[in-house]
Structure formats: structure tokens, C-alpha cells
Write a protein that holds these residues in place. Structure first.
Motif, short mmCIF file in Angstrom:
data_model
loop_
_atom_site.label_atom_id
_atom_site.label_comp_id
_atom_site.label_asym_id
_atom_site.label_seq_id
_atom_site.Cartn_x
_atom_site.Cartn_y
_atom_site.Cartn_z
N VAL A 151 0.86 -1.19 0.00
CA VAL A 151 0.00 0.00 0.00
C VAL A 151 0.89 1.24 0.00
CG1 VAL A 151 -1.77 1.29 1.24
CG2 VAL A 151 -1.84 -1.22 1.22
N LYS A 152 0.55 2.20 -0.85
CA LYS A 152 1.24 3.49 -0.86
C LYS A 152 0.19 4.59 -0.98
CE LYS A 152 2.29 3.66 -5.85
NZ LYS A 152 1.63 4.91 -6.18
N SER A 153 0.54 5.80 -0.55
CA SER A 153 -0.47 6.86 -0.53
C SER A 153 0.06 8.21 -0.98
CB SER A 153 -1.04 7.01 0.89
OG SER A 153 0.01 7.29 1.81
N ASP A 154 1.23 8.24 -1.63
CA ASP A 154 1.85 9.52 -1.94
C ASP A 154 1.74 9.94 -3.40
OD1 ASP A 154 3.55 7.70 -3.07
OD2 ASP A 154 5.23 8.06 -1.69
N GLY A 155 1.06 9.15 -4.24
CA GLY A 155 0.91 9.52 -5.63
C GLY A 155 2.19 9.48 -6.45
N LYS A 156 3.24 8.83 -5.94
CA LYS A 156 4.50 8.73 -6.66
C LYS A 156 4.63 7.34 -7.30
CE LYS A 156 6.95 11.70 -3.34
NZ LYS A 156 8.02 11.73 -2.31
N ARG A 157 5.50 7.25 -8.28
CA ARG A 157 5.89 5.94 -8.79
C ARG A 157 6.94 5.36 -7.84
NH1 ARG A 157 7.52 4.97 -15.01
NH2 ARG A 157 5.37 5.76 -15.13
N HIS A 158 6.69 4.15 -7.37
CA HIS A 158 7.62 3.52 -6.44
C HIS A 158 8.45 2.46 -7.15
CE1 HIS A 158 5.78 4.55 -2.25
NE2 HIS A 158 5.57 5.54 -3.13
N TYR A 159 9.71 2.40 -6.77
CA TYR A 159 10.61 1.34 -7.23
C TYR A 159 10.99 0.53 -6.00
CZ TYR A 159 10.93 4.39 -11.30
OH TYR A 159 10.63 5.18 -12.38
N VAL A 160 10.33 -0.60 -5.83
CA VAL A 160 10.50 -1.42 -4.64
C VAL A 160 11.51 -2.52 -4.94
CG1 VAL A 160 9.33 -2.97 -3.01
CG2 VAL A 160 8.14 -0.93 -3.89
N ARG A 161 12.51 -2.65 -4.09
CA ARG A 161 13.49 -3.71 -4.29
C ARG A 161 12.83 -5.05 -4.05
NH1 ARG A 161 13.96 1.11 -1.91
NH2 ARG A 161 15.20 0.58 -0.08
N GLY A 162 13.02 -5.99 -5.01
CA GLY A 162 12.31 -7.25 -4.93
C GLY A 162 13.19 -8.46 -5.22
N VAL A 163 12.64 -9.63 -4.84
CA VAL A 163 13.28 -10.92 -5.12
C VAL A 163 12.30 -11.77 -5.89
CG1 VAL A 163 14.31 -12.99 -4.12
CG2 VAL A 163 14.67 -10.78 -3.02
#
Length: 399
Positions: free
Chosen positions: A335-347
Motif C-alpha cells: 500500500v502506498k499513498s503519496d501519488g509517486k511511482r515507487h521502485y521497490v526492491r524485490g526478489v
């Protein structure tokens, strides 16, 4: 503040192309072709055997076992004027030219030798079996390699097979790296209270070399306006300048002022992304300048998403990032709420039902171990706030 898409558009509109130079093919690893490579001959240059065995006429072994008379031998690297007649075979080595009348090659393992002058074929073989046809790989006059191709070891091998000793490539851009901040010390120095090691400069050094470019690593610039102006000026001798730190809105964020003092026109200062929002891009033609945030994860993410595409454009590769993009199911809800594009580090995990991706843990922008653990970035677009477990999301493989 602009979107990531708009930032990439502005960058692409302002990136100059590196000039063409001619170099030896042996020095071309990691470079980008600046010309179309047209084959000046066929590969292979003649019909040849794909395996050690016996050259024969396929029609003679339609019924097996069949014994054929041996009419000679052809070794690789030697021309032959032999022509097969009905019920004859020739011993042949891998790569040797196919004799006249031959339509197939049977491997040794499918035969026995009743005596020195004959061979018995135990299995029938179709026409064309183990025969590598002239021009089957590359035909004379065809485009062997496209302009803009990244030269890897396999491209070097192909160029060598075409007899190309020298090729035109885009000169590797020279990228100056400047880390800023009073808190930084060089990596081999003792830490004093309140200081940290200059990891970002070495991280960027590696990323730029991975992108096939040359690096000019500058000394740390302290939070002093005159020193920053002077060191930015020195960096402008390169094709691209990448600074890290000092681009936010704090009292000691002085990098943008140093840019403007040196005649750099700033085209944007913030991008709607996380991590990496305080991202600066400017130009003083023909030099382009990136001001990256100081937190190491933000530095790496903004390099991968904005600087690396710029280097690809500069070196004539276009924008090849799409080939690293896939889709995978989320292992957990985000969940995010800031209206930005997020780049989440993933596996990534290769589940029996397909690819599944999960975050590496803490996504705080100073936790560089989250990048070490990651093999991809999970891209969460601006418009959505909730991404449910099991939902497909876009991912981008780490280079």
C-alpha cells in the motif's frame, strides 16, 4: 515536480550521441556498433560435415543395415575433389567439405566396420542429416549485425568469422563522478564522529563501467560554494557529469547553485518517484549533468532508471531497458499513498504457477543491503495506491 515519464522524455530530447571511432574488434567489448555489418561472404563458406562420420547418399541407406564401400577420407581444412557414386561412403571429419554426390552424413556411432574397405550403416538417415549448408548461418550480402548492437563476446566471434578486424563504434562516453558532502571520507580512511564512507562514488564507478563507459572519479567536494563551483567546472570536461548528494532543499544543498554558476541550465529538479525524488537534470551542451540524491539506494535507483537510459542513448543503443521488464505476481500486499511511482526492491521466485515477487524487506533509502538482496525492481505506478497479493505487477530485472 514532474513524472518519471516526463523526466525520461526530457532526458531523451537532450542527449547527444557519442562520435564514431574505428577500433580493433578485440577492443570492442562493451561498445556499440556504429555501422551495419554486411556479410561479405557466406557462413559457413561451403557445405560441411556437422559431425565426425561417413558422407553418403541418403537413398543408399533407405533400408538398413547396409554395407557401403569406403572411397576415401576428407579431413577438416582440406579441399577434396571426391565424388560419391552409388553405394559408396567417405570417412569425413567435423567441418570438412562435403564431397560431390553426398546428401547426408551418418555419425560413427551408427555404424560398424566389417573390414578396412567397408562400413555398415545400422540406421537410415534422412537427406541433409548432419550437413551444414553453405550460408545457413549468414548469407552473403545480408545484414549480420545491426547498427546500435551492443558488442558482447558472441558479437566479437561473429565479426571475426566475417573477417572484420576493424569496426566503427560509438566512442565510450567519459562520465565524471563527483560525490559531495562534509560528512564523507574516502573508503580507506578512519571514520570520525559524524562521518560516513564515500560508498556512492564507488557504486557509481561500477554502474558506469557496467554500462560500458569510462569513469573519471573526482575527489570529494565539501559543502563549500567555491569548492563546489570549482570541482563542477573541472568535471565539465567530460561528456556527462554525475554528482551525488546536495540536491535537496537543505541549508547545505549547494549543488544546483554550483551548476548554475557554471552555466548549466537545469531542466528539472524533482521527479514523482520513491526513492529518488530530488533528482536534477541539466545541460551545458554538449555536456549533460545529473544530480542524484545522496542516499545510496536513491543513488542506485535513479542511476538505473534515468542515467543508464541516457548512457544507452548517448552510445547509440537506443532504449533497450524494455527487454529487462517482465510481469510477476506479488507475494504480499503493498500500500502506498503519496501519488509517486515507487521502485521497490524485490526478489523473484519461480513458483510452479509462474513468477512471484516479494520485497526484500526494509525499503528505506539508506539501506543498501536491500539492493544487494534484490534481483529486480517492482514498479508501482503513480495512479494506484493498493497492490494486492496475487496481483500482477511490472518488474524490471537488475543488470
Amino acid at each position: 515536480m514532474i513524472t518519471a515519464s516526463d523526466a525520461l522524455r526530457i532526458i531523451s530530447e537532450n542527449i547527444p550521441r557519442a562520435p564514431l571511432v574505428t577500433i580493433s574488434v578485440d577492443d570492442a567489448l562493451g561498445c556499440t556498433l556504429g555501422e551495419e555489418i554486411i556479410a561479405s561472404g557466406n557462413i559457413p563458406p561451403f557445405d560441411n560435415a556437422a559431425m565426425d562420420g561417413y558422407a553418403l547418399r541418403a537413398e543408399d541407406v533407405a533400408s538398413v543395415p547396409t554395407t557401403l564401400r569406403l572411397a576415401g577420407e576428407i579431413a577438416a581444412g582440406h579441399a577434396s575433389s571426391l565424388t560419391l557414386f552409388p553405394h559408396e561412403a567417405v570417412s569425413i571429419m567435423t567441418g570438412a567439405p562435403i564431397p560431390g554426390g553426398c546428401t547426408a552424413v551418418v555419425q560413427y556411432e551408427w555404424t560398424v566396420r566389417p573390414d578396412a574397405d567397408h562400413v555398415t550403416v545400422l540406421r537410415n538417415v534422412p537427406e541433409g542429416h548432419n550437413v551444414r549448408k553453405q550460408g545457413a548461418d549468414i548469407a552473403d550480402g545480408s545484414v549480420a549485425l545491426r547498427k546500435g548492437t551492443l558488442v558482447r563476446p558472441q558479437e566479437i566471434g561473429l565479426l571475426a568469422s566475417l573477417g572484420r578486424r576493424y569496426i566503427a563504434i560509438h566512442r565510450k562516453p567519459r562520465v565524471a563522478v563527483l560525490a559531495t558532502g562534509d560528512e564523507l571520507v574516502e573508503i580507506d580512511k578512519r571514520l570520525l564522529p559524524g562521518t560516513i564512507r564515500n560508498s556512492n562514488a564507488h557504486l557509481l564507478h561500477a554502474l558506469i563501467r557496467q554500462a560500458g563507459c569510462e569513469v573519471i572519479l573526482s575527489e570529494i567536494a565539501r559543502d563549500d560554494p567555491d569548492e563546489l563551483r570549482r570541482k563542477v567546472a573541472l568535471c565539465l570536461q567530460a561528456d556527462m557529469v554525475v554528482t551525488t548528494g546536495g540536491v535537496s532543499v537543505g541549508k547545505y544543498d549547494l549543488v544546483c547553485e554550483a551548476y548554475e554558476h557554471n552555466g548549466i541550465s537545469i531542466l528539472f529538479r524533482k521527479v514523482k518517484i520513491k526513492p529518488g525524488m530530488p533528482l536534477v537534470f541539466g545541460v551545458r551542451p554538449p555536456v549533460v549533468v545529473f544530480g542524484l540524491p545522496g542516499n545510496p539506494v536513491s543513488t542506485m535507483v535513479t542511476f538505473l532508471k534515468f542515467v543508464r537510459p541516457a548512457l544507452d542513448l548517448m552510445t547509440g543503443r537506443g532504449t533497450p531497458g524494455k527487454k529487462y521488464q517482465l510481469h510477476a505476481r506479488l507475494a504480499e500486499t503493498i500500500v502506498k499513498s503519496d501519488g509517486k511511482r515507487h521502485y521497490v526492491r524485490g526478489v523473484l521466485v519461480n513458483d510452479p504457477d509462474g513468477l512471484v515477487v516479494k520485497p526484500t524487506g526494509s525499503q528505506v533509502s539508506n539501506v543498501l543491503t536491500s539492493m544487494v538482496k534484490a534481483d529486480c525492481l517492482i514498479i508501482l505506478e503513480e495512479e494506484k495506491s493498493r497492490f494486492n497479493a496475487g496481483e500482477f505487477v511490472e518488474i524490471e530485472l537488475m543488470p
